[in-house]
Design an enzyme around this catalytic site. Sequence first.
Site, PDB file in Angstrom:
ATOM      1  N   SER A 296       0.817  -1.210   0.000  1.00 38.68           N
ATOM      2  CA  SER A 296       0.000   0.000   0.000  1.00 38.68           C
ATOM      3  C   SER A 296       0.854   1.265   0.000  1.00 38.68           C
ATOM      4  O   SER A 296       1.990   1.278   0.495  1.00 38.68           O
ATOM      5  CB  SER A 296      -0.909   0.028   1.229  1.00 38.68           C
TER       6      SER A 296
HETATM    7  N1  SAH Z   1      -0.552  -5.183   4.044  1.00 37.03           N
HETATM    8  C1  SAH Z   1       0.201  -5.410   2.827  1.00 37.03           C
HETATM    9  C2  SAH Z   1      -0.613  -5.044   1.595  1.00 37.03           C
HETATM   10  C3  SAH Z   1      -0.922  -6.298   0.895  1.00 37.03           C
HETATM   11  S1  SAH Z   1      -2.000  -6.253  -0.495  1.00 37.03           S
HETATM   12  C4  SAH Z   1       1.532  -4.703   2.855  1.00 37.03           C
HETATM   13  O1  SAH Z   1       1.795  -3.940   3.787  1.00 37.03           O
HETATM   14  O2  SAH Z   1       2.334  -4.936   1.955  1.00 37.03           O
HETATM   15  C5  SAH Z   1      -3.225  -7.389   0.062  1.00 37.03           C
HETATM   16  C6  SAH Z   1      -2.777  -8.796   0.367  1.00 37.03           C
HETATM   17  O3  SAH Z   1      -3.941  -9.512   0.805  1.00 37.03           O
HETATM   18  C7  SAH Z   1      -2.254  -9.557  -0.833  1.00 37.03           C
HETATM   19  O4  SAH Z   1      -0.967 -10.025  -0.565  1.00 37.03           O
HETATM   20  C8  SAH Z   1      -3.243 -10.708  -1.007  1.00 37.03           C
HETATM   21  O5  SAH Z   1      -2.653 -11.897  -1.446  1.00 37.03           O
HETATM   22  C9  SAH Z   1      -3.812 -10.850   0.403  1.00 37.03           C
HETATM   23  N2  SAH Z   1      -5.116 -11.504   0.515  1.00 37.03           N
HETATM   24  C10 SAH Z   1      -6.182 -11.412  -0.313  1.00 37.03           C
HETATM   25  N3  SAH Z   1      -7.219 -12.146   0.128  1.00 37.03           N
HETATM   26  C11 SAH Z   1      -6.789 -12.726   1.303  1.00 37.03           C
HETATM   27  C12 SAH Z   1      -7.403 -13.631   2.234  1.00 37.03           C
HETATM   28  N4  SAH Z   1      -8.642 -14.106   2.064  1.00 37.03           N
HETATM   29  N5  SAH Z   1      -6.680 -14.004   3.306  1.00 37.03           N
HETATM   30  C13 SAH Z   1      -5.398 -13.571   3.496  1.00 37.03           C
HETATM   31  N6  SAH Z   1      -4.766 -12.731   2.633  1.00 37.03           N
HETATM   32  C14 SAH Z   1      -5.453 -12.319   1.556  1.00 37.03           C
END
Ligand code: SAH
Length: 229
Positions: A68
Amino acid sequence: MFFILQTDPYQSKREQMVKTQIVARGISNREVIEAMLKVERHKLVPENMRANAYSDSPLPIGGGQTISQPYIVAYMTDILRPKPGMTVLEVGTGSGYQAAVLAEIVKEVYTIEIVAQLGLRAEKALKAMGYDNIHVKIGDGYQGWPEKGPFDAIIVTAAAQKIPPPLIAQLNEGGRMIIPVGPSGGAQQLMLVEKSKGKTKITKMLPVRFVPFTRDSLQHGESSTLNMH
Ligand code: SAH
């Protein structure tokens, strides 16, 4: 004898990021500001992205996922009102950056990632950076992490169609959850969920754009290549 001056070449970039992207936009929470001055974001992005690690945008981290934008991390962290004794759940570990920012402030961070290669990569990088209060699990975060809950705060970093009821159930009395809700690639809103005296209050906070919350690990990350070292 040589004397080597140890400096972090990214420190001034980090200071600029906090000043121009976070403080200038109205975030005044000391703990959030200090955490973001400290966490080495460049160590959590793919190597070919390091030069842009502190820029004012989200960045690709592999598997079609993104880390993000720094302001969004600051905004969401601030909304949770994190305090030193807290236990926090994150759904969507991604790069591990959001988990690291929280881990600078709270006691324990439990974080779940559905794309195994991302979760394992983040876990390794966070360990190498010395975070021993971040616990990574590979799986579907829809069900939360009941064995470790209830949580003082929950942060979801992928956009869900609706707020998963198991997450609301795992929120402590007085607890706060921040979650983007809305269609993939469409109009999403960050929602604040507050639990107080057995009641759940939901407030719309900010229009955002997040990658989708998925329910099937085979849909994502299988054909992608990760490029982190
Ligand atoms: N918080 C992260 C942003 C990640 S983007 C950071 O600081 O980099 C969102 C993430 O959510 C992705 O890696 C995606 O694979 C994950 N995601 C999507 N659906 C999910 C689920 N049901 N359970 C766990 N992770 C999930």
